[in-house]
Design a protein around this motif. Structure first.
Motif, PDB file in Angstrom:
ATOM      1  N   ASN A  42      -2.330   7.104   9.542  1.00 26.89           N
ATOM      2  CA  ASN A  42      -2.015   5.944   8.935  1.00 26.89           C
ATOM      3  C   ASN A  42      -2.177   5.835   7.318  1.00 26.89           C
ATOM      4  OD1 ASN A  42      -1.072   4.908  11.107  1.00 26.89           O
ATOM      5  ND2 ASN A  42      -3.003   3.802  11.756  1.00 26.89           N
ATOM      6  N   ARG A  45       0.276   7.716   5.471  1.00 22.03           N
ATOM      7  CA  ARG A  45       1.684   6.680   5.430  1.00 22.03           C
ATOM      8  C   ARG A  45       1.501   5.620   4.477  1.00 22.03           C
ATOM      9  NH1 ARG A  45       2.310   2.379   8.029  1.00 22.03           N
ATOM     10  NH2 ARG A  45       0.817   2.944   9.938  1.00 22.03           N
ATOM     11  N   LYS A  46       0.556   4.920   4.226  1.00 23.54           N
ATOM     12  CA  LYS A  46      -0.004   3.961   3.418  1.00 23.54           C
ATOM     13  C   LYS A  46       0.242   4.413   1.873  1.00 23.54           C
ATOM     14  CE  LYS A  46      -0.240   0.261   5.929  1.00 23.54           C
ATOM     15  NZ  LYS A  46       0.675  -0.645   5.740  1.00 23.54           N
ATOM     16  N   ASN A  48       1.729   6.976   0.962  1.00 17.89           N
ATOM     17  CA  ASN A  48       3.017   7.452   0.485  1.00 17.89           C
ATOM     18  C   ASN A  48       4.001   6.176   0.298  1.00 17.89           C
ATOM     19  OD1 ASN A  48       2.858   9.952   0.799  1.00 17.89           O
ATOM     20  ND2 ASN A  48       3.250  10.427   2.922  1.00 17.89           N
ATOM     21  N   GLU A  49       3.747   4.992   1.122  1.00 13.01           N
ATOM     22  CA  GLU A  49       4.228   3.863   1.082  1.00 13.01           C
ATOM     23  C   GLU A  49       4.084   3.164  -0.579  1.00 13.01           C
ATOM     24  OE1 GLU A  49       4.804  -0.591   3.182  1.00 13.01           O
ATOM     25  OE2 GLU A  49       3.710   1.298   4.294  1.00 13.01           O
TER      26      GLU A  49
END
Length: 188
Positions: A42, A45-46, A48-49
């Protein structure tokens, strides 16, 4: 979406990444390795976002700059057309004073067009986030790292010494500043 909205969302993602990292730390301390993997995924992912949102924001800024340059060019073109019409009228009457005034105005607007064209070319060539030279990015990263006493040399291929010895960097910056000043004067 505007650039500011994208930047706010990127900040939110960065904050969420920090929360996920703290959850990851707690899970590791409690021996919950499966939960730790989920929190780590997570967090990544955050991160990269957040980076993707910042890239998109930068691209939107670059496009907005190009659109503004195009609008300016269109205005100068219309202004030149009116000058040419004025030249036609002046040529009909062959009034030397009028011709001189129109020619002076044309020359002035031609110089303005030249400045704006140079600015547009520089903007498209140098200011877009997608085409930012890697050496400038690396130099800035080193500068910030040095200001905060951080080690960065292992992560990058070049050292600050090789980046600082680039010729004509000051000349390019000076030319860019001069063009920006001329453009500001034209707008103001």
């Amino acid at each position: 979406l505007t650039t500011k909205q994208l930047q706010r969302q990127a900040k939110r993602c960065t904050k969420d990444e920090g929360l996920e990292k703290s959850k990851l730390k707690k899970a590791i301390q409690q021996g919950n390795m499966e939960g730790a993997r989920i929190y780590a995924a997570n967090a990544i992912r955050k991160k990269n976002e957040s980076l993707n949102l910042l890239r998109l924001s930068s691209r939107i800024d670059a496009v907005a700059s190009r659109v503004q340059t195009a609008v300016t060019m269109r205005n100068v073109t219309m202004s030149m057309a009116s000058v040419v019409r004025g030249m036609d009228r002046a040529m009909e009457s062959m009034n030397l004073e009028k011709i001189s005034m129109v020619m002076d105005k044309f020359e002035s607007q031609f110089e303005d067009l030249d400045v704006q064209t140079q600015y547009m070319e520089n903007t498209m060539g140098n200011q877009s986030a997608l085409t930012t030279p890697q050496t400038e990015v690396d130099t800035l990263m080193h500068q910030v790292a040095d200001e905060h006493g951080l080690e960065l040399n292992q992560a990058l291929k070049e050292t600050p010494d090789t980046l600082l010895n680039q010729p004509n960097k000051e000349t390019e910056i000076k030319e860019q500043d001069e063009l920006s000043e001329r453009l500001r004067a034209l707008r103001g």
